[in-house]
Motif scaffolding. Sequence first.
Motif, PDB file in Angstrom:
ATOM      1  N   ASN A 224      -3.787   5.463  -7.038  1.00 56.65           N
ATOM      2  CA  ASN A 224      -3.153   5.890  -5.791  1.00 56.65           C
ATOM      3  C   ASN A 224      -4.071   5.759  -4.585  1.00 56.65           C
ATOM      4  O   ASN A 224      -3.772   6.292  -3.516  1.00 56.65           O
ATOM      5  N   PHE A 225      -5.201   5.042  -4.774  1.00 56.86           N
ATOM      6  CA  PHE A 225      -6.151   4.835  -3.677  1.00 56.86           C
ATOM      7  C   PHE A 225      -6.377   3.344  -3.477  1.00 56.86           C
ATOM      8  O   PHE A 225      -6.350   2.560  -4.432  1.00 56.86           O
ATOM      9  N   GLY A 226      -6.597   2.946  -2.223  1.00 54.66           N
ATOM     10  CA  GLY A 226      -6.856   1.539  -1.930  1.00 54.66           C
ATOM     11  C   GLY A 226      -7.752   1.356  -0.723  1.00 54.66           C
ATOM     12  O   GLY A 226      -8.031   2.308   0.027  1.00 54.66           O
TER      13      GLY A 226
ATOM     14  N   ASN B 102      -8.651   5.319  -9.545  1.00 55.16           N
ATOM     15  CA  ASN B 102      -7.468   6.044  -9.072  1.00 55.16           C
ATOM     16  C   ASN B 102      -6.443   5.026  -8.559  1.00 55.16           C
ATOM     17  O   ASN B 102      -6.671   4.375  -7.536  1.00 55.16           O
TER      18      ASN B 102
ATOM     19  N   TYR C 215      -5.049   4.912   1.664  1.00 58.14           N
ATOM     20  CA  TYR C 215      -6.022   3.822   1.795  1.00 58.14           C
ATOM     21  C   TYR C 215      -6.795   3.870   3.107  1.00 58.14           C
ATOM     22  O   TYR C 215      -6.385   4.516   4.073  1.00 58.14           O
TER      23      TYR C 215
ATOM     24  N   LYS D 102       0.174   4.789  -1.736  1.00 61.25           N
ATOM     25  CA  LYS D 102      -1.278   4.887  -1.909  1.00 61.25           C
ATOM     26  C   LYS D 102      -1.911   5.455  -0.636  1.00 61.25           C
ATOM     27  O   LYS D 102      -1.441   5.210   0.471  1.00 61.25           O
TER      28      LYS D 102
ATOM     29  N   ASN E 258      -7.420  -2.384  -6.001  1.00 62.12           N
ATOM     30  CA  ASN E 258      -6.649  -2.142  -4.787  1.00 62.12           C
ATOM     31  C   ASN E 258      -7.477  -2.364  -3.524  1.00 62.12           C
ATOM     32  O   ASN E 258      -7.104  -1.878  -2.456  1.00 62.12           O
TER      33      ASN E 258
ATOM     34  N   LEU F  35      -4.512  12.631  -1.208  1.00 63.18           N
ATOM     35  CA  LEU F  35      -4.145  12.333  -2.602  1.00 63.18           C
ATOM     36  C   LEU F  35      -3.432  13.519  -3.244  1.00 63.18           C
ATOM     37  O   LEU F  35      -2.599  13.338  -4.140  1.00 63.18           O
TER      38      LEU F  35
ATOM     39  N   LYS G 194       0.128   8.174   1.905  1.00 63.31           N
ATOM     40  CA  LYS G 194       1.032   7.530   0.951  1.00 63.31           C
ATOM     41  C   LYS G 194       2.333   7.063   1.583  1.00 63.31           C
ATOM     42  O   LYS G 194       3.002   6.168   1.061  1.00 63.31           O
TER      43      LYS G 194
ATOM     44  N   TYR H 201       0.815  -1.221   0.000  1.00 65.85           N
ATOM     45  CA  TYR H 201       0.000   0.000   0.000  1.00 65.85           C
ATOM     46  C   TYR H 201       0.849   1.272   0.000  1.00 65.85           C
ATOM     47  O   TYR H 201       0.294   2.367  -0.052  1.00 65.85           O
TER      48      TYR H 201
END
Length: 208
Positions: free
Chosen positions: A94-96, A92, A62, A60, A125, A206, A169, A57
């Motif tokens: 970069n998202f989870g 996206n 999350y 990202k 993700n 983000l 992130k 992760y």
Amino acid sequence: MKNKSYIGISFIILIFGIWAVPKIIAKFQKSDLVEIGPVPAFKLTNQDNKTISDKDYMGKVYVLEFFFSTCPTICPKMNQSMLQLQEEFYGNPNFGLASITIDPAKDTPQVLKEHANLLGVKHYNWHFLTGDKEYIYSLANKGFNLYAGENNEAAGGFEHSGLFALVDKDGKIRCRKDAQGNPILYYDGLEASGVEAIKEDIKKLLAE
């Protein structure tokens, strides 16, 4: 004439630079969200029988929850809230999302796969994670400080928190402050206000 052209071009570049630099800096500066601390390290198995860790992760933003697939009380509502987040940030990279079961004896990878399909999970993700029971309980209660426990008198045989953890992130747990200026720590996954708040704060992270 050439000198005038050079002067004109230089002026345009200067003006663009003055306009653009603050925007570039603003895009990468930290938001006003509080940093609680690093996410506890974890390594579990997802619904596709693949090993997933906190390192997967990294990079990202999350949201993480503890749940179990046969929960008759708060989990269905939590799942719906997670689905709202999936829809909001679908596509996206970069998202989870992470859903960790507290009933790993029943929630095998195959069961979690069926549960994910039943819910309509489509974000690549979003991992439904299982593993050793004691390891998961330690992760919940000591790592995240999100309560999870067995209780034969509780509906479904388990008790757990309805809160969501928000991770940035860099693998840091983050949150907003309440009206009194105190960190809320986690987000209410059962109330619309909590879901809207975490949506807003995901967008902030983000943009960092």
